[in-house]
Scaffold this motif. Structure first.
Motif, mmCIF file in Angstrom:
data_model
loop_
_atom_site.group_PDB
_atom_site.id
_atom_site.type_symbol
_atom_site.label_atom_id
_atom_site.label_comp_id
_atom_site.label_asym_id
_atom_site.label_seq_id
_atom_site.Cartn_x
_atom_site.Cartn_y
_atom_site.Cartn_z
ATOM 1 N N PRO A 263 -7.925 0.785 0.341
ATOM 2 C CA PRO A 263 -7.424 -0.483 0.892
ATOM 3 C C PRO A 263 -8.314 -1.075 1.975
ATOM 4 O O PRO A 263 -8.161 -2.246 2.323
ATOM 5 N N ILE B 207 -1.510 -1.101 -4.109
ATOM 6 C CA ILE B 207 -2.692 -0.345 -3.729
ATOM 7 C C ILE B 207 -2.302 1.113 -3.498
ATOM 8 O O ILE B 207 -1.531 1.414 -2.584
ATOM 9 N N TRP C 285 0.856 -1.195 0.000
ATOM 10 C CA TRP C 285 0.000 0.000 0.000
ATOM 11 C C TRP C 285 0.886 1.237 0.000
ATOM 12 O O TRP C 285 1.838 1.340 0.783
#
Length: 293
Positions: free
Chosen positions: A274, A121, A97
């Motif tokens: 996320p 992400i 992420w």
């Protein structure tokens, strides 16, 4: 969450946390910046649902991990490989992420034969190549301070630590929340989610701002490879309301990678995606392995 440390072959310690299905298929989660291993808790529910054991390592100098001088992005895959060997993970998924995104690309470049899937992400781009014009204004300020007044940047991070301890309903944290999109504000007003984000910020600063700044230097330096060299399927996920890292970065990056699949969501932001899309992200990763088989 269960915390662990592992000693690498170079004598440095690597800290990590475990979430999700403890008996599941290994999946490594690379945290954002500034954050730490505890951010992997955001994948806990999806991991349990889809049978993935999420292992979330602290990068060197962050949280439980030893500081490594002159670290580069390409140092990461060998650390990942050692940790995987330690845990008996022959094949594994990787998820990153935000600031964890470049680490997914480096891993996919160097050890693609060990991967089950690679997922980014709201990922950070190669700023040395793309520039920082499409990033959140605070990030741009911090980049300028890094180049001109690094000592001031350290103070800014310390202030961030103080601010993060506050309430989202009171200034100054309330002011920062006001700069976010609707979905990001909605998600972060959930105390359980905000506490995970807050914990990551506080944990990454346990050794002080210098280690956090060194971690940020990875994004500002040359990555050591062309992203077009990554010849492994990368699934990108990004929200078009992301005010931290614009979705257009991912659009450009995906165009440079031969086997990239970008997915964009019109209403999601940097924090909401996320969390609200964790189910579909993990499900897609698991099903990609089944399809390949």
């Amino acid at each position: 969450m269960s915390d662990h440390t592992f000693t690498l072959s170079n004598g440095l310690k690597l800290g990590y946390a475990v979430h999700g299905d403890l008996e599941g298929v290994p999946a490594f989660y690379y945290h954002g910046w500034p954050s730490a291993r505890c951010q992997g808790a955001l994948m806990d529910a999806a991991g349990k649902k889809y049978g993935l054991k999420f292992i979330s390592p602290d990068r060197p100098g962050i949280g439980l991990s030893s500081f490594q001088k002159k670290r580069t992005l390409l140092d990461w895959p060998s650390m990942q490989l050692e940790l995987a060997e330690h845990l008996g993970a022959e094949k594994f998924h990787v998820f990153g992420w935000s600031g964890g995104g470049p680490y997914v690309l480096a891993t996919a470049l160097k050890i693609p034969e060990r991967l089950l899937s690679a997922n980014i992400i709201c990922g950070a781009p190669p700023l040395g190549f793309f520039g920082d014009e499409e990033m959140f204004w605070l990030y741009r300020v911090m980049i300028r301070l890094r180049h001109t007044m690094p000592s001031v940047l350290g103070l800014v991070l310390k202030m961030g630590e103080v601010v993060s301890r506050g309430s989202v309903e009171k200034p100054p944290l309330k002011w920062f929340m006001g700069m976010m999109g609707d979905e990001d504000r909605r998600v972060l007003t959930d105390p359980a989610i905000f506490n995970v984000v807050r914990a990551g910020m506080l944990e990454c600063l346990r050794r002080g701002p210098k280690c956090v700044i060194a971690d940020a230097d990875i994004y500002l330096s040359e990555w050591g490879f062309e992203v077009s060299q990554v010849n492994y399927p990368i699934h990108f996920w990004h929200g078009k309301e992301d005010r931290n890292i614009a979705w257009t970065y991912t659009e450009k990056l995906a165009e440079m990678i031969p086997q990239a699949t970008p997915t964009f969501f019109d209403e999601d932001g940097h924090y909401s995606l996320p969390i609200t899309r964790a189910d579909v992200i993990v499900k897609t990763a698991v099903e990609s392995v089944q399809t390949a088989a």
